[in-house]
Structures are given as structure tokens and as C-alpha cells.
Design an enzyme around this catalytic site. Structure first.
Site, PDB file in Angstrom:
ATOM      1  N   GLU A 167      96.209  82.014  13.580  1.00  0.00           N
ATOM      2  CA  GLU A 167      96.315  80.674  14.169  1.00  0.00           C
ATOM      3  C   GLU A 167      95.140  79.800  13.760  1.00  0.00           C
ATOM      4  O   GLU A 167      94.824  78.817  14.414  1.00  0.00           O
ATOM      5  CB  GLU A 167      96.422  80.767  15.686  1.00  0.00           C
ATOM      6  CG  GLU A 167      95.174  81.206  16.400  1.00  0.00           C
ATOM      7  CD  GLU A 167      94.940  82.710  16.428  1.00  0.00           C
ATOM      8  OE1 GLU A 167      93.940  83.119  17.029  1.00  0.00           O
ATOM      9  OE2 GLU A 167      95.733  83.486  15.859  1.00  0.00           O
ATOM     10  N   ASP A 198     105.551  81.270  16.528  1.00  0.00           N
ATOM     11  CA  ASP A 198     105.867  80.741  15.198  1.00  0.00           C
ATOM     12  C   ASP A 198     106.286  79.273  15.280  1.00  0.00           C
ATOM     13  O   ASP A 198     105.900  78.458  14.429  1.00  0.00           O
ATOM     14  CB  ASP A 198     106.984  81.552  14.543  1.00  0.00           C
ATOM     15  CG  ASP A 198     106.534  82.934  14.102  1.00  0.00           C
ATOM     16  OD1 ASP A 198     105.317  83.224  14.154  1.00  0.00           O
ATOM     17  OD2 ASP A 198     107.409  83.739  13.721  1.00  0.00           O
ATOM     18  N   HIS A 244     106.556  86.134  20.000  1.00  0.00           N
ATOM     19  CA  HIS A 244     106.093  85.716  18.679  1.00  0.00           C
ATOM     20  C   HIS A 244     106.967  84.641  18.062  1.00  0.00           C
ATOM     21  O   HIS A 244     106.484  83.810  17.291  1.00  0.00           O
ATOM     22  CB  HIS A 244     105.965  86.922  17.747  1.00  0.00           C
ATOM     23  CG  HIS A 244     104.824  87.810  18.119  1.00  0.00           C
ATOM     24  ND1 HIS A 244     103.529  87.550  17.732  1.00  0.00           N
ATOM     25  CD2 HIS A 244     104.787  88.944  18.863  1.00  0.00           C
ATOM     26  CE1 HIS A 244     102.735  88.494  18.216  1.00  0.00           C
ATOM     27  NE2 HIS A 244     103.472  89.346  18.908  1.00  0.00           N
ATOM     28  N   ASP A 291      91.102  76.275  15.125  1.00  0.00           N
ATOM     29  CA  ASP A 291      91.766  77.443  15.680  1.00  0.00           C
ATOM     30  C   ASP A 291      92.509  76.994  16.939  1.00  0.00           C
ATOM     31  O   ASP A 291      91.944  76.267  17.763  1.00  0.00           O
ATOM     32  CB  ASP A 291      90.682  78.456  16.029  1.00  0.00           C
ATOM     33  CG  ASP A 291      91.232  79.804  16.380  1.00  0.00           C
ATOM     34  OD1 ASP A 291      91.422  80.602  15.459  1.00  0.00           O
ATOM     35  OD2 ASP A 291      91.454  80.066  17.574  1.00  0.00           O
ATOM     36  N   ASN A 296     101.788  83.934  22.444  1.00  0.00           N
ATOM     37  CA  ASN A 296     102.569  85.075  21.959  1.00  0.00           C
ATOM     38  C   ASN A 296     102.874  86.065  23.085  1.00  0.00           C
ATOM     39  O   ASN A 296     103.991  86.566  23.189  1.00  0.00           O
ATOM     40  CB  ASN A 296     101.834  85.785  20.825  1.00  0.00           C
ATOM     41  CG  ASN A 296     101.955  85.055  19.512  1.00  0.00           C
ATOM     42  OD1 ASN A 296     102.891  84.309  19.271  1.00  0.00           O
ATOM     43  ND2 ASN A 296     100.980  85.261  18.642  1.00  0.00           N
TER      44      ASN A 296
END
Length: 162
Positions: A87, A61, A57, A44, A52
């Protein structure tokens, strides 16, 4: 069409369906030839929500795509990297016992820690690992890896637990 159905559209990694399909095949191989171990990693990205929230965002990405590229570069052709959700990622490591899985996880962890991810800068990841125990369910194996991942988070992040 099969490739599209088995791939995460954002990152290009395998999706959960493809991972579970390969995990089942690996379990069946192991149970018929138990001398060949295999392992699972769950990892993770630490504090990804901050990426974010701070950079948006679209930057998140970009980080996810870059993480997949970096991790994939550390894996063998027989390994499977999948986006597990958000994630979180899963790695299937055929022909790999506990020592080998830890080496792979530490190598990935270190590679991520050293990389720069655009405006987001550095990111780290926490890892949980588990070695398949003959006859156990996929859910039990993944549950052990998930428990180890949460131990890594509780113990300070940016570490491998197993």
C-alpha cells in the site's frame, strides 16, 4: 510488452522498475542543468491492514485502484506515480522544489481524506518528501523520503513530513 513490463497489474500505476528508470533520467537531467529541482514523495495508506482484515483483500484491491485514480488526477503529465509495494506509493515530481512538493503532497492528502472508498469508507495517507540534492544517489534520496514518511507515521499519520 514494454508497457506491461513497466506497469503494476493491479492498479495500472507505474511499477518500481519504471519509477527507478525515470528517477535515474531525472537525476541525469538535473546534474547537467542543476537549476531545475525535482522531488520525490513516498506515501503509505494509513492502517491499510485494517481494511484488508475487516473487509477482505478484494475490498483492499478496490481501495488501491481508487487511490491510484484519485492521485493520478492530482498530478501533471510529467509526474510519475508508481506502486512502490503493498500500500506504499512513490511520486516523482520533475521541475518541483520543496514548496511545490509540499503543495502537491497536501493536495493529494486532502483529496484522499475527503474521498469515500466503498465499504472501507474513508482512508488517509502519510507522506514523506525529499528534494534531490545534486550528485546524491537514488538510494539516498529515497532514504530521506522514507525517513520523512516514517516521521509522518510517528507524528500521528495523515500528514506530510519532509
Amino acid at each position: 510488452m514494454e508497457q506491461i513490463a513497466a506497469t503494476d497489474p493491479l492498479t495500472g500505476a507505474a511499477n518500481r522498475f519504471r519509477f527507478e528508470e525515470r528517477l535515474l533520467a531525472q537525476q541525469q537531467r538535473h546534474d547537467s542543468a542543476p537549476l531545475t529541482p525535482f522531488s520525490v514523495l513516498l506515501f503509505d495508506i494509513d492502517r491499510f491492514k485494517e481494511v484488508n482484515d475487516t473487509w477482505g483483500h478484494s475490498q483492499g484491491d478496490i481501495v488501491l485502484k481508487a487511490v491510484v485514480q484519485l492521485v493520478q488526477s492530482q498530478l501533471r503529465n510529467i509526474d510519475t506515480l508508481a506502486r512502490w509495494g503493498g500500500e506504499e506509493f512513490a511520486v516523482l515530481l520533475p521541475q518541483t522544489g520543496a514548496v511545490g512538493a509540499r503543495v502537491v503532497a497536501e493536495k493529494i492528502r486532502h483529496t484522499l481524506e475527503q474521498a469515500m472508498f466503498g465499504r472501507a469508507g474513508q482512508v488517509t495517507a502519510s507522506f514523506g518528501m525529499a528534494v534531490y540534492q545534486g550528485g546524491e544517489s537514488a538510494a539516498a534520496l529515497l532514504g530521506r523520503a522514507d525517513d520523512a514518511l516514517y516521521r509522518a507515521k510517528r507524528n500521528g499519520r495523515n500528514r506530510v513530513e519532509g
